[in-house]
Design a protein around this motif. Structure first.
Motif, PDB file in Angstrom:
ATOM      1  N   PHE A   1       0.839  -1.193   0.000  1.00 44.05           N
ATOM      2  CA  PHE A   1       0.000   0.000   0.000  1.00 44.05           C
ATOM      3  C   PHE A   1       0.875   1.244   0.000  1.00 44.05           C
ATOM      4  CE2 PHE A   1      -2.948  -2.850   2.529  1.00 44.05           C
ATOM      5  CZ  PHE A   1      -3.878  -3.005   1.513  1.00 44.05           C
TER       6      PHE A   1
ATOM      7  N   HIS B   1       1.951  -3.954   5.774  1.00 44.64           N
ATOM      8  CA  HIS B   1       0.777  -4.689   6.240  1.00 44.64           C
ATOM      9  C   HIS B   1       0.768  -6.094   5.671  1.00 44.64           C
ATOM     10  CE1 HIS B   1      -1.118  -1.277   8.251  1.00 44.64           C
ATOM     11  NE2 HIS B   1      -0.617  -0.539   7.271  1.00 44.64           N
TER      12      HIS B   1
ATOM     13  N   TYR C   1      -5.772   0.883   8.964  1.00 46.34           N
ATOM     14  CA  TYR C   1      -5.140   1.559   7.832  1.00 46.34           C
ATOM     15  C   TYR C   1      -6.188   1.827   6.739  1.00 46.34           C
ATOM     16  CZ  TYR C   1      -2.443   2.267   3.584  1.00 46.34           C
ATOM     17  OH  TYR C   1      -1.964   2.779   2.405  1.00 46.34           O
ATOM     18  N   LEU C   2      -6.978   0.804   6.429  1.00 43.22           N
ATOM     19  CA  LEU C   2      -7.982   0.955   5.374  1.00 43.22           C
ATOM     20  C   LEU C   2      -9.099   1.909   5.795  1.00 43.22           C
ATOM     21  CD1 LEU C   2      -8.165  -2.773   4.201  1.00 43.22           C
ATOM     22  CD2 LEU C   2      -7.073  -0.865   3.015  1.00 43.22           C
ATOM     23  N   ARG C   3      -9.448   1.904   7.083  1.00 37.90           N
ATOM     24  CA  ARG C   3     -10.447   2.859   7.566  1.00 37.90           C
ATOM     25  C   ARG C   3      -9.946   4.290   7.380  1.00 37.90           C
ATOM     26  NH1 ARG C   3     -10.963  -1.151  12.606  1.00 37.90           N
ATOM     27  NH2 ARG C   3     -12.726  -2.431  11.849  1.00 37.90           N
TER      28      ARG C   3
ATOM     29  N   ALA D   1      -7.780   5.226   5.137  1.00 37.77           N
ATOM     30  CA  ALA D   1      -7.782   5.478   3.696  1.00 37.77           C
ATOM     31  C   ALA D   1      -9.181   5.865   3.210  1.00 37.77           C
ATOM     32  CB  ALA D   1      -7.294   4.240   2.952  1.00 37.77           C
ATOM     33  N   HIS D   2     -10.211   5.412   3.928  1.00 40.06           N
ATOM     34  CA  HIS D   2     -11.592   5.751   3.589  1.00 40.06           C
ATOM     35  C   HIS D   2     -12.059   7.019   4.316  1.00 40.06           C
ATOM     36  CE1 HIS D   2     -11.746   1.764   1.782  1.00 40.06           C
ATOM     37  NE2 HIS D   2     -12.937   2.037   1.296  1.00 40.06           N
TER      38      HIS D   2
ATOM     39  N   VAL E   1     -14.492  -0.797   3.454  1.00 38.21           N
ATOM     40  CA  VAL E   1     -13.237  -1.481   3.766  1.00 38.21           C
ATOM     41  C   VAL E   1     -13.327  -2.961   3.401  1.00 38.21           C
ATOM     42  CG1 VAL E   1     -11.800  -2.294   5.688  1.00 38.21           C
ATOM     43  CG2 VAL E   1     -12.449   0.115   5.547  1.00 38.21           C
TER      44      VAL E   1
ATOM     45  N   ASN F   1     -13.596  -3.543  -0.436  1.00 34.95           N
ATOM     46  CA  ASN F   1     -12.305  -3.361  -1.103  1.00 34.95           C
ATOM     47  C   ASN F   1     -11.384  -4.555  -0.880  1.00 34.95           C
ATOM     48  OD1 ASN F   1     -13.142  -0.914  -2.030  1.00 34.95           O
ATOM     49  ND2 ASN F   1     -11.625   0.307  -0.922  1.00 34.95           N
ATOM     50  N   LEU F   2     -11.358  -5.050   0.370  1.00 36.63           N
ATOM     51  CA  LEU F   2     -10.545  -6.227   0.666  1.00 36.63           C
ATOM     52  C   LEU F   2     -11.041  -7.436  -0.117  1.00 36.63           C
ATOM     53  CD1 LEU F   2      -9.765  -6.274   4.506  1.00 36.63           C
ATOM     54  CD2 LEU F   2      -8.125  -6.335   2.627  1.00 36.63           C
TER      55      LEU F   2
ATOM     56  N   THR G   1      -9.872  -7.197  -3.685  1.00 32.42           N
ATOM     57  CA  THR G   1      -8.437  -7.482  -3.799  1.00 32.42           C
ATOM     58  C   THR G   1      -8.168  -8.971  -3.782  1.00 32.42           C
ATOM     59  OG1 THR G   1      -7.826  -5.382  -2.753  1.00 32.42           O
ATOM     60  CG2 THR G   1      -6.177  -7.150  -2.697  1.00 32.42           C
TER      61      THR G   1
END
Length: 541
Positions: free
Chosen positions: A402, A419, A444-446, A448-449, A469, A472-473, A476
């Motif tokens: 990331f 990560h 981290y993703l929270r 990013a959002h 979140v 998106n995961l 991926t």
């Protein structure tokens, strides 16, 4: 230990994960400095309570990087972090208990505590505790000659070498070994290190090569010494296999089988780097053929020596404080396990000038005695050692790449720059906001959002962020699963060794990715239920 009988516990400030561990200790209601009163005679109840507090502290102090990253769930539970961590924590506790004291009541307390810790150690049982299945028909003549050579040169061992079903060669306990017993002891004189290069006719030539390392020097010395009929270490070289079946020796079919995995790139890059080093190094030796005979320095011999060092060498700390890469005759027969018996080794004992391998948990007569090669992922073990560990490897992580988020407004001591994920079956917390996934990744993703604060109240108020979140995961890892493809229809029983192990690795990767997708799906369903039926936030504030 203080004069009053207090046992002082402290999290070292130079610990690389000090702030994370401090937070974990706080979750347990424990500080970075604690005092445990052990004065006088303790009842069994107080003794058990003391041991539990020591274990709480010791587990957190002994966490490694991966355990810290995935440790948020274990922080709030009563369970252990890993078998490795539990053994390390119990060994750490034993090191704190004084061996002597003037007051008899304290002596009795220390002995009772020491016995309780050793009892716990014997209860730390992994999956690989069964009696080793030995091939009686396999004759270990070369291995036996090496052990005899070792004993003639000061090696002390409570192990015997055998061919073990599912492992190849391995070391079996020849007697019952309890905590602290030394399974193997090897004098410095029987260890292959850089000293042999420094005292050889190679050194005046090698020392003039810019940038050459002592590890490369020993590698070149080994390539020639293998063919020396008068070598002191001839029994050792005779005991080595002609081919090391590591990932570096994978054929085209095995490489193709790894398509879609990160391991494919890892092996290809490692092989390319080896070839570059060989092509740079060998021409520099061609003017000294009397010292470096060309027939001993072919690419095949170079690859063999590299695989030998990858799979058999150990980093040893010598009495002068230097850390050296060494080959350890006899010790190379010890196999790796995620449930090891031997975890603390690698430092030469000054008093005996020898390297000792003490067991950190009991190993009964007839059981295979396992060593920990290190906290490695299966991809690393396959590439450089040529095997996949049995059981669920807690270090089987998939790294995630990331962009770094600007953390100016956050507590940077708690931020992670990298990560990772692993099989979510290893997690004990699959509730909302956890899902079996690592908290550092989710936070981290929270962020990013757009969600900078991650208190439980903030999370409940921003369930749409939580949904984003997880989606998106899921996207991926859907892509990752497609890249891995479906299971092959290859006849595994008749496939080559490298294709078999490549197929097994890819199956492991599918299992990990599948568990993450299942956790994302379950999490999305859970969040949707709460979006449809919001909780009463007043109760949370």
């Amino acid at each position: 230990m203080s004069e009053t009988g207090d046992l002082c516990l402290e999290l070292p400030k130079d610990d690389p994960f000090y702030h994370h561990k401090k937070k974990f200790l706080s979750c347990k209601g424990v500080g970075v400095k604690e005092t445990l009163n052990l004065s006088g005679s303790l009842s069994q109840q107080l003794l058990n309570a003391a041991l539990e507090k020591l274990l709480q502290f010791g587990r957190i102090v002994n966490l490694d990087k991966v355990e810290v990253y995935f440790g948020e769930d274990a922080c709030t539970s009563a369970g252990i972090y890993s078998v490795r961590n539990e053994i390390s924590a119990l060994s750490w506790i034993l090191s704190l208990i004084p061996v002597s004291c003037e007051m008899q009541t304290q002596v009795d307390t220390f002995e009772a505590l020491r016995a309780a810790v050793k009892s716990r150690i014997s209860e730390v049982v992994g999956a690989e505790t069964e009696r080793a299945r030995v091939f009686d028909s396999y004759r270990c003549e070369k291995e036996s000659r090496l052990v005899e050579w070792g004993q003639d040169n000061g090696v002390k061992t409570k192990l015997q070498i055998a061919h073990i079903d599912g492992y190849g060669r391995g070391a079996i306990a020849s007697e019952d070994l309890k905590f602290g017993d030394v399974a193997l002891e090897i004098p410095i004189s029987s260890i292959i290190s850089e000293e042999y290069v420094f005292n050889s006719d190679m050194y005046p030539i090698l020392e003039k090569i810019d940038g050459i390392t002592s590890e490369t020097m020993v590698l070149l010395w080994t390539m020639r010494e293998k063919h020396n009929l008068d070598s002191k270490f001839k029994p050792y070289f005779d005991s080595l296999q002609e081919n090391f079946c590591t990932g570096m020796s994978f054929g085209v079919n095995a490489i193709m089988e790894l398509d879609g995995t990160l391991l494919l790139d890892e092996i290809m890059q490692a092989k390319e780097l080896l070839r570059e080093r060989y092509d740079e190094l060998i021409p520099l030796l061609s003017n000294h053929r009397h010292v470096f005979p060309p027939e001993h320095y072919t690419w095949e011999h170079y690859l063999w020596a590299c695989e030998l060092y990858y799979s058999n060498s150990m980093q040893i700390k010598f009495p002068d404080g230097k850390l050296k890469t060494c080959l350890i005759p006899v010790a190379g027969f010890l196999n790796h396990s995620i449930y090891p018996h031997i975890v603390k080794y690698g430092k030469v004992c000054v008093e005996t000038s020898s390297l000792k391998f003490p067991v950190s948990r009991p190993c009964n007569k007839g059981e295979q005695c396992f060593l920990s090669y290190g906290n490695y992922s299966s991809s690393h073990l396959l590439t450089f050692y040529g095997f996949l560990p049995k059981g669920d490897n807690p270090y089987d992580v998939i790294p995630l790449d990331f962009d770094v988020i600007d953390d100016e407004d956050t507590e940077t001591e708690f931020s992670w720059t990298t990560h990772m994920v692993r099989g979510t079956w290893l997690s004990s917390n699959h509730d909302i906001f956890h899902y079996g996934l690592p908290t550092p990744l989710l936070n981290y993703l929270r962020k990013a959002h757009g969600l900078d604060h991650h208190s439980e109240t903030d999370l409940w108020k921003n369930l749409e962020v939580e949904m984003g979140v997880l989606e998106n995961l899921q996207s991926t890892f859907d892509d990752m699963m497609q890249n891995l493809g479906d299971a092959d229809s290859i006849d595994r029983e008749n496939a080559d060794w490298d294709v078999k192990i490549a197929m097994e690795f890819k199956e492991q990767q599918r299992k990990i990715v599948s568990s993450i997708l299942d956790s994302c799906s379950a999490g999305i369903k859970l969040v949707l239920e709460f979006i449809t039926n919001p909780p009463v936030l007043a109760k949370l504030e």
